[in-house]
Design a protein around this motif. Structure first.
Motif, PDB file in Angstrom:
ATOM      1  N   SER A  53      31.679  41.604  52.004  1.00 40.22           N
ATOM      2  CA  SER A  53      31.901  42.840  50.824  1.00 40.22           C
ATOM      3  C   SER A  53      31.066  42.413  49.777  1.00 40.22           C
ATOM      4  CB  SER A  53      33.254  43.080  50.531  1.00 40.22           C
ATOM      5  OG  SER A  53      34.032  41.821  49.896  1.00 40.22           O
ATOM      6  N   TYR A  54      30.043  43.324  49.552  1.00 39.62           N
ATOM      7  CA  TYR A  54      29.274  43.166  48.230  1.00 39.62           C
ATOM      8  C   TYR A  54      28.476  41.918  48.329  1.00 39.62           C
ATOM      9  CZ  TYR A  54      31.830  47.216  46.498  1.00 39.62           C
ATOM     10  OH  TYR A  54      32.456  48.502  46.396  1.00 39.62           O
ATOM     11  N   GLY A  55      28.253  41.348  49.498  1.00 41.97           N
ATOM     12  CA  GLY A  55      27.312  40.390  49.625  1.00 41.97           C
ATOM     13  C   GLY A  55      27.985  38.858  49.179  1.00 41.97           C
ATOM     14  N   ASP A  56      29.307  39.064  48.937  1.00 44.19           N
ATOM     15  CA  ASP A  56      30.418  37.856  48.633  1.00 44.19           C
ATOM     16  C   ASP A  56      29.469  37.345  47.264  1.00 44.19           C
ATOM     17  OD1 ASP A  56      32.044  38.107  50.412  1.00 44.19           O
ATOM     18  OD2 ASP A  56      31.546  36.248  51.665  1.00 44.19           O
ATOM     19  N   TYR A  57      28.949  38.182  46.439  1.00 43.58           N
ATOM     20  CA  TYR A  57      28.507  37.669  45.236  1.00 43.58           C
ATOM     21  C   TYR A  57      29.460  37.316  44.351  1.00 43.58           C
ATOM     22  CZ  TYR A  57      23.754  39.377  46.675  1.00 43.58           C
ATOM     23  OH  TYR A  57      22.700  39.543  47.159  1.00 43.58           O
ATOM     24  N   ASN A  88      37.602  38.125  55.218  1.00 44.55           N
ATOM     25  CA  ASN A  88      37.259  38.693  54.001  1.00 44.55           C
ATOM     26  C   ASN A  88      38.333  39.705  53.331  1.00 44.55           C
ATOM     27  OD1 ASN A  88      34.937  41.016  52.489  1.00 44.55           O
ATOM     28  ND2 ASN A  88      35.026  38.813  51.809  1.00 44.55           N
ATOM     29  N   GLY A  89      38.699  40.441  54.253  1.00 45.73           N
ATOM     30  CA  GLY A  89      40.101  41.260  53.895  1.00 45.73           C
ATOM     31  C   GLY A  89      41.007  40.391  53.033  1.00 45.73           C
ATOM     32  N   PHE A  90      41.163  39.269  53.820  1.00 47.32           N
ATOM     33  CA  PHE A  90      42.353  38.254  53.084  1.00 47.32           C
ATOM     34  C   PHE A  90      41.896  37.845  51.748  1.00 47.32           C
ATOM     35  CE2 PHE A  90      44.526  33.906  54.117  1.00 47.32           C
ATOM     36  CZ  PHE A  90      45.380  34.259  53.209  1.00 47.32           C
ATOM     37  N   GLN A  91      40.566  37.705  51.516  1.00 47.04           N
ATOM     38  CA  GLN A  91      40.101  37.233  50.370  1.00 47.04           C
ATOM     39  C   GLN A  91      40.059  38.249  49.334  1.00 47.04           C
ATOM     40  OE1 GLN A  91      36.122  36.512  51.811  1.00 47.04           O
ATOM     41  NE2 GLN A  91      36.454  34.270  52.272  1.00 47.04           N
ATOM     42  N   VAL A  92      39.826  39.461  49.790  1.00 48.80           N
ATOM     43  CA  VAL A  92      40.040  40.808  48.700  1.00 48.80           C
ATOM     44  C   VAL A  92      41.637  40.832  48.363  1.00 48.80           C
ATOM     45  CG1 VAL A  92      39.696  43.132  48.488  1.00 48.80           C
ATOM     46  CG2 VAL A  92      38.081  42.068  49.643  1.00 48.80           C
TER      47      VAL A  92
END
Length: 225
Positions: A53-57, A88-92
């Motif tokens: 998401s958003y390039g992981d910036y 990535n959803g877990f990270q979010v």
């Protein structure tokens, strides 16, 4: 009328199509949720899928956490709506404060892509009721920032409250503390895990169909509410 489960798409999301397919295979109706819309479109559960998401910036999930749709997800989760974050959803979800701890660079700093055995540690969540405690499932893992970390106090709370949902089996691939692969919120309605159950829903295309159990479980949870 079938259960409506939302699947969020951010710029850089990769696995929304597979997540929607998993929802459909479980017998529910997938509903596309766009990151820029503060609207959950009347869904009864939400999946925040994997990708970049958003390039992981900044950090993985750090920008997605501020997307308009996530404000609605946080509010809905506070009201008891089931929410699943994958990779990535877990990270979010961690960045949004729906789950404790954080996901950091893998031990060894390598991106991992492999089929991974997990042990089901808890069936007392909206997303795992179809499993048995101690069951081993095989699902794909693909991440570069999958090492779960948290304070000793948080780890003690997760362990003591039975909120570790999945644990890596047969070796820890990324250095996650306590071999943690997935955790749940205090009420068991929000679950996040690093491996990808949506890629293990059909034997033809995945290593197993073990991942389908998460999506069947949430249907039971919604129907029982």
């Amino acid at each position: 009328m079938s259960t409506r489960i939302g699947v969020v798409t951010f710029p850089g999301t990769l696995d929304d199509v597979d997540a929607a397919r998993a929802v459909r295979l479980a017998g529910a109706e997938p509903v596309a949720l766009w990151h820029g819309d503060a609207d959950l479109r009347g869904v009864e559960a939400v999946v925040v899928p994997g990708g970049f998401s958003y390039g992981d910036y900044l950090r993985a999930g750090a920008i997605a956490r501020f997307a308009p749709v996530m404000g609605e997800v946080v509010t809905a989760a506070a009201g008891g709506m089931p929410v699943l974050g994958i990779c990535n959803g877990f990270q979010v979800l961690c960045e949004a404060g729906l789950l404790p701890g954080a996901l950091t660079r893998n031990a060894g700093l390598h991106f991992l892509c492999r089929d991974q055995w997990l042990t089901v540690e808890s069936t007392a969540t909206a997303w795992t009721s179809r499993f048995e405690v101690g069951a081993e499932i095989l699902v794909p893992l693909k991440s570069g920032e999958g090492r779960y970390v948290a304070s000793e106090q948080t780890l003690a709370e997760l362990e003591g409250e039975g909120r570790v949902v999945f644990r890596y089996t047969g070796g820890n691939p990324n250095g996650s503390l306590h071999d943690i692969a997935g955790i749940a919120s205090a009420n068991g309605r929000v679950v996040g895990l690093m491996p990808h159950p949506e890629h293990a829903t059909e034997v033809l295309t995945g290593p197993t169909d073990d991942g389908l159990g998460l999506f069947l479980s949430v249907l039971d949870s919604v129907l029982a509410a």
